[in-house]
Motif scaffolding. Structure first.
Motif, PDB file in Angstrom:
ATOM      1  N   SER A  94      15.790 -11.074  13.318  1.00  0.00           N
ATOM      2  CA  SER A  94      17.032 -11.504  12.788  1.00  0.00           C
ATOM      3  C   SER A  94      17.735 -12.267  13.888  1.00  0.00           C
ATOM      4  O   SER A  94      17.530 -12.075  15.216  1.00  0.00           O
ATOM      5  N   ILE A  95      18.523 -13.194  13.629  1.00  0.00           N
ATOM      6  CA  ILE A  95      19.421 -13.932  14.556  1.00  0.00           C
ATOM      7  C   ILE A  95      20.543 -14.250  13.921  1.00  0.00           C
ATOM      8  O   ILE A  95      20.527 -14.911  12.828  1.00  0.00           O
ATOM      9  N   TYR A  96      21.741 -13.950  14.493  1.00  0.00           N
ATOM     10  CA  TYR A  96      22.900 -14.155  14.041  1.00  0.00           C
ATOM     11  C   TYR A  96      24.228 -14.660  15.167  1.00  0.00           C
ATOM     12  O   TYR A  96      23.886 -13.821  16.034  1.00  0.00           O
ATOM     13  N   PHE A  97      24.969 -15.331  14.784  1.00  0.00           N
ATOM     14  CA  PHE A  97      26.083 -15.858  15.893  1.00  0.00           C
ATOM     15  C   PHE A  97      27.158 -14.980  15.658  1.00  0.00           C
ATOM     16  O   PHE A  97      27.682 -14.999  14.372  1.00  0.00           O
ATOM     17  N   ALA A  98      27.764 -14.316  16.645  1.00  0.00           N
ATOM     18  CA  ALA A  98      28.823 -13.321  16.566  1.00  0.00           C
ATOM     19  C   ALA A  98      30.310 -14.289  16.826  1.00  0.00           C
ATOM     20  O   ALA A  98      30.133 -15.156  17.756  1.00  0.00           O
ATOM     21  N   LYS A  99      30.879 -14.040  15.884  1.00  0.00           N
ATOM     22  CA  LYS A  99      32.401 -14.889  15.925  1.00  0.00           C
ATOM     23  C   LYS A  99      33.530 -13.827  16.316  1.00  0.00           C
ATOM     24  O   LYS A  99      33.516 -12.852  15.940  1.00  0.00           O
TER      25      LYS A  99
ATOM     26  N   ILE B 278      39.475 -19.330  15.958  1.00  0.00           N
ATOM     27  CA  ILE B 278      38.210 -18.577  15.692  1.00  0.00           C
ATOM     28  C   ILE B 278      37.117 -19.339  16.350  1.00  0.00           C
ATOM     29  O   ILE B 278      37.067 -20.518  16.637  1.00  0.00           O
ATOM     30  N   TYR B 279      36.328 -18.474  17.272  1.00  0.00           N
ATOM     31  CA  TYR B 279      35.407 -19.150  18.153  1.00  0.00           C
ATOM     32  C   TYR B 279      34.233 -18.126  18.184  1.00  0.00           C
ATOM     33  O   TYR B 279      34.089 -16.909  17.748  1.00  0.00           O
ATOM     34  N   TYR B 280      33.092 -18.825  18.671  1.00  0.00           N
ATOM     35  CA  TYR B 280      31.760 -17.943  18.874  1.00  0.00           C
ATOM     36  C   TYR B 280      31.614 -17.311  19.976  1.00  0.00           C
ATOM     37  O   TYR B 280      31.968 -17.789  21.343  1.00  0.00           O
ATOM     38  N   GLU B 281      31.259 -15.937  19.822  1.00  0.00           N
ATOM     39  CA  GLU B 281      31.207 -15.189  21.300  1.00  0.00           C
ATOM     40  C   GLU B 281      29.818 -15.263  21.762  1.00  0.00           C
ATOM     41  O   GLU B 281      29.374 -15.404  23.036  1.00  0.00           O
ATOM     42  N   GLY B 282      28.705 -15.220  20.992  1.00  0.00           N
ATOM     43  CA  GLY B 282      27.557 -15.160  21.259  1.00  0.00           C
ATOM     44  C   GLY B 282      26.177 -15.042  20.266  1.00  0.00           C
ATOM     45  O   GLY B 282      26.777 -15.356  19.167  1.00  0.00           O
ATOM     46  N   MET B 283      25.082 -14.797  20.644  1.00  0.00           N
ATOM     47  CA  MET B 283      24.012 -14.769  19.614  1.00  0.00           C
ATOM     48  C   MET B 283      23.285 -13.531  19.764  1.00  0.00           C
ATOM     49  O   MET B 283      23.002 -13.048  20.916  1.00  0.00           O
ATOM     50  N   ASN B 284      23.177 -12.821  18.734  1.00  0.00           N
ATOM     51  CA  ASN B 284      22.333 -11.448  18.661  1.00  0.00           C
ATOM     52  C   ASN B 284      20.966 -11.669  18.064  1.00  0.00           C
ATOM     53  O   ASN B 284      20.744 -12.266  17.365  1.00  0.00           O
ATOM     54  N   LYS B 285      19.721 -11.411  18.621  1.00  0.00           N
ATOM     55  CA  LYS B 285      18.450 -11.701  18.410  1.00  0.00           C
ATOM     56  C   LYS B 285      17.854 -10.185  18.387  1.00  0.00           C
ATOM     57  O   LYS B 285      17.902  -9.362  19.427  1.00  0.00           O
ATOM     58  N   ALA B 286      17.205  -9.871  17.148  1.00  0.00           N
ATOM     59  CA  ALA B 286      16.778  -8.501  17.162  1.00  0.00           C
ATOM     60  C   ALA B 286      15.418  -8.617  16.383  1.00  0.00           C
ATOM     61  O   ALA B 286      14.952  -9.242  15.711  1.00  0.00           O
ATOM     62  N   LEU B 287      14.583  -7.461  16.915  1.00  0.00           N
ATOM     63  CA  LEU B 287      13.195  -7.124  16.024  1.00  0.00           C
ATOM     64  C   LEU B 287      13.137  -6.036  15.811  1.00  0.00           C
ATOM     65  O   LEU B 287      13.435  -4.936  16.638  1.00  0.00           O
TER      66      LEU B 287
ATOM     67  N   GLU C  63      14.421  -3.758  18.903  1.00  0.00           N
ATOM     68  CA  GLU C  63      14.528  -4.579  20.197  1.00  0.00           C
ATOM     69  C   GLU C  63      15.472  -5.667  20.071  1.00  0.00           C
ATOM     70  O   GLU C  63      15.125  -6.612  19.216  1.00  0.00           O
ATOM     71  N   GLY C  64      16.173  -5.846  20.792  1.00  0.00           N
ATOM     72  CA  GLY C  64      17.288  -6.936  20.664  1.00  0.00           C
ATOM     73  C   GLY C  64      18.046  -7.171  21.884  1.00  0.00           C
ATOM     74  O   GLY C  64      18.003  -6.464  22.769  1.00  0.00           O
ATOM     75  N   THR C  65      18.355  -8.578  21.888  1.00  0.00           N
ATOM     76  CA  THR C  65      18.997  -9.102  23.065  1.00  0.00           C
ATOM     77  C   THR C  65      20.325  -9.727  22.680  1.00  0.00           C
ATOM     78  O   THR C  65      20.286 -10.555  21.543  1.00  0.00           O
ATOM     79  N   TYR C  66      21.466  -9.631  23.408  1.00  0.00           N
ATOM     80  CA  TYR C  66      22.630 -10.323  22.863  1.00  0.00           C
ATOM     81  C   TYR C  66      22.809 -11.443  24.184  1.00  0.00           C
ATOM     82  O   TYR C  66      22.591 -10.984  25.374  1.00  0.00           O
ATOM     83  N   TYR C  67      23.222 -12.847  23.758  1.00  0.00           N
ATOM     84  CA  TYR C  67      23.265 -13.849  24.677  1.00  0.00           C
ATOM     85  C   TYR C  67      24.791 -14.310  24.662  1.00  0.00           C
ATOM     86  O   TYR C  67      25.238 -14.625  23.412  1.00  0.00           O
ATOM     87  N   PRO C  68      25.400 -14.191  25.582  1.00  0.00           N
ATOM     88  CA  PRO C  68      26.760 -14.842  25.616  1.00  0.00           C
ATOM     89  C   PRO C  68      26.500 -16.449  25.373  1.00  0.00           C
ATOM     90  O   PRO C  68      25.531 -16.799  25.309  1.00  0.00           O
ATOM     91  N   PHE C  69      27.706 -16.769  24.461  1.00  0.00           N
ATOM     92  CA  PHE C  69      27.669 -18.067  24.051  1.00  0.00           C
ATOM     93  C   PHE C  69      27.135 -19.276  25.064  1.00  0.00           C
ATOM     94  O   PHE C  69      26.451 -20.141  24.823  1.00  0.00           O
ATOM     95  N   PHE C  70      27.801 -19.189  26.287  1.00  0.00           N
ATOM     96  CA  PHE C  70      27.336 -20.247  27.257  1.00  0.00           C
ATOM     97  C   PHE C  70      25.958 -20.132  27.678  1.00  0.00           C
ATOM     98  O   PHE C  70      25.331 -21.017  28.268  1.00  0.00           O
TER      99      PHE C  70
END
Length: 564
Positions: free
Chosen positions: A450-455, A463-472, A495-502
């Protein structure tokens, strides 16, 4: 026979006795007719009398009267022959024998020996081989070789019975024409119309006005066509309607082969099934009554009407058949019942549209009663902003709304998040649940990614995007609200990683297999668009069904001889 001259002299001498109260004066001989084709010959009579009334001399013939003009024979019990007036009157057991085995019977005859027009009255029968025509008054024109009636009559030709107010029969041309309250009764159909042509040789009837054809199977309404009663073939050339117990069919042209239970429809074909909640449209269709199979092509469309929505199914070809299906019994869960349901198969360039659900595939199967859709070969489905793809997609409708869905073999779901990227879900198998036609829950099984963008939506004005979650994970369950991902539950250690929006722009944000196909999304079709017929798939009838009239203007009869 009265060919002996002495017998002729004898009857001349006895003229006064036969004339009753008339004066026994010398009788002027009738004028000799020079044209042999107009001359009437007396072949036989038991009694022949020459009479005179008001300066008119005529002959009275009684008993087994036989006369002839040209090749036509006249028989009766008694007759009056007015040679100078060119008139013959015959009474009782009148029979006229014409060439080509045409026989005319009646109680009374008035015949013009110059025009060769016969007026026959009461208990009339005209026979020509298998054709028998009956009426109470008929005019027969010997020179033109046709007869007509104007006060009702009936023609019987083998198994076919035709009745009408006006009728015209051409024995030598094997054609009959009928007008006003026309009815044709054959073993398979009953046809009613106002104007009808009928070929007594081919047993084909032709109609060019409002016509109804009824049978045990249903009714046909049309305005132009022909009906081959011998071979059971109906050709309709104007926009026509066919009704039976299970459907209503409308098309520009129709051909039906009764002996094969097979029909073809062309041009703006419309089929309304059963309770009219299902419609099928297209440019060309074929229908098999025996197998209850049908297909439609050239702009084919099936329309399933629901209370609050409509399902449109479009494809190059739609095939429909009734099948038997085994389902759990309503009386006992341990038992099974067999029910009959209608199955649709759609081939090539398949699309479907509902207000909240759309999709396309190479082929599709749809069970009408269960409202289950099977999408095969490169299927793609859209639910609001979500796009789903896989090897096979199955959609269950319940209470006329999307209820659940199964995506097999590399299922993939994507939704666009403005310009930042796509929310994505991927797995070997996807099971989804809908609520009020919106995606509510999704269960991904096998190699889930999964990949989804957190708002941040706490402040609705900012409303703004905070980051992106990537999980397996091996399995995950995703919950949606208003078609957006709200919560993800991992059923195995993820197994997952959270990436800040920048940092998102520096990381891979697309899963393998992502293909955004929004340009293929079907739009609501216009069901009023014309569907053009296909001239290359099924041979069309060669000629239009014009009544093959000669130079006769039906209804403009020649003047009748005066009654005597």
């Amino acid at each position: 026979m009265y060919k002996n001259g002495l017998l002729q002299i004898f009857f001349l001498l006895m003229l006064g006795w036969h004339a009753g109260g008339l004066s026994a004066q010398p009788v002027q001989q009738p004028e000799v007719v020079k044209d042999s084709t107009k001359r009437v010959k007396i072949l036989h009579a038991s009694i022949l009398s020459y009479l005179k009334s008001q300066e008119v001399v005529f002959e009275k013939l009684v008993g087994r009267v036989e006369m002839m003009q040209d090749s036509t024979l006249f028989f009766c019990d008694s007759a009056y022959f007015f040679e100078t007036d060119h008139r013959l009157e015959a009474y009782s057991r009148v029979r006229i024998e014409m060439p080509d085995s045409v026989f005319l019977y009646g109680d009374k005859l008035t015949y013009d020996t110059e025009s060769k027009i016969s007026e026959v009255y009461k208990r009339i029968t005209l026979t020509n081989q298998d054709v028998v025509l009956t009426t109470d008054r008929m005019t027969y024109l010997r020179n033109e070789d046709y007869g007509f009636y104007r006060e009702g009559g009936k023609m019987v030709d083998g198994d076919n019975v035709l009745t009408s107010i006006h009728g015209y029969y051409y024995p030598n041309e094997d054609m009959a024409y009928f007008r006003d309250s026309v009815k044709l009764v054959s073993p398979d159909y009953v046809l009613t119309t106002d104007t009808l042509g009928y070929d007594t040789d081919t047993k084909v009837s032709y109609f060019i006005t409002q016509t109804y054809i009824t049978s045990e199977d249903g009714e046909i309404e049309t305005e132009n066509g022909n009906y081959d009663t011998e071979n059971g073939i109906v050709n309709l050339y104007s926009r026509s309607t066919v009704r039976d117990s299970s459907y209503l069919l409308i098309a520009d042209t129709l051909t039906y082969y009764d002996k094969r239970d097979l029909g073809y429809a062309r041009g703006n074909v419309m089929v309304f099934q059963d309770d009219s909640s299902l419609q099928i449209r297209g440019g060309l269709g074929q229908f098999n009554r025996k197998t209850d199979e049908s297909w439609v092509t050239r702009g084919a469309m099936a329309i399933h009407l629901f209370d609050d929505d409509t399902l449109y199914m479009m494809a190059d070809t739609l095939f429909s058949v009734k099948v038997k299906k085994i389902v759990p019994s309503t009386d006992s869960l341990a038992e099974m019942d067999t029910i009959e349901t209608r199955l649709f198969k759609a081939y090539n360039n398949v699309r479907f549209f509902m207000n909240d659900l759309q999709g396309r595939a190479d082929s599709m199967v749809y069970f009408y009663d269960d409202s289950v859709m099977y999408l095969y070969k490169d299927p793609v489905l859209w639910s609001e902003e979500n796009q789903l793809t896989g090897d096979t997609i199955i959609v269950w409708l319940k209470n006329e709304k999307a209820d659940s869905m199964w995506v097999g073999e590399e299922g993939f779901m994507a939704s666009r998040e403005d310009t930042v990227g796509y929310n994505q879900l991927k797995g070997k198998e996807i099971r989804a649940k809908f609520k009020d036609n919106e995606l509510y829950r999704m269960h991904i099984i096998g190699n889930s990614e999964s990949i989804y963008f957190a708002k941040n939506e706490d402040d609705t004005t900012n409303i703004y995007y905070e980051g992106m979650n990537k999980a397996l994970a091996q399995e995950m369950i995703i919950y949606f609200q208003e078609n957006e991902v709200k919560r993800i539950i991992f059923l195995t250690q993820p197994e997952g990683t959270y990436y800040p929006f920048f940092k998102v722009i520096f990381e891979a944000n697309e899963l393998d297999g992502l293909e955004w196909r929004i340009t293929e999304r079907p739009e609501k079709p216009s069901v009023f668009e014309s569907a053009s017929p296909s001239a290359d798939l099924v041979p069309a009838p060669e000629t239009p069904a014009l009544i093959p009239t000669r130079q006769l203007q039906i209804g403009a009869e020649p003047p009748l001889p005066e009654k005597h």
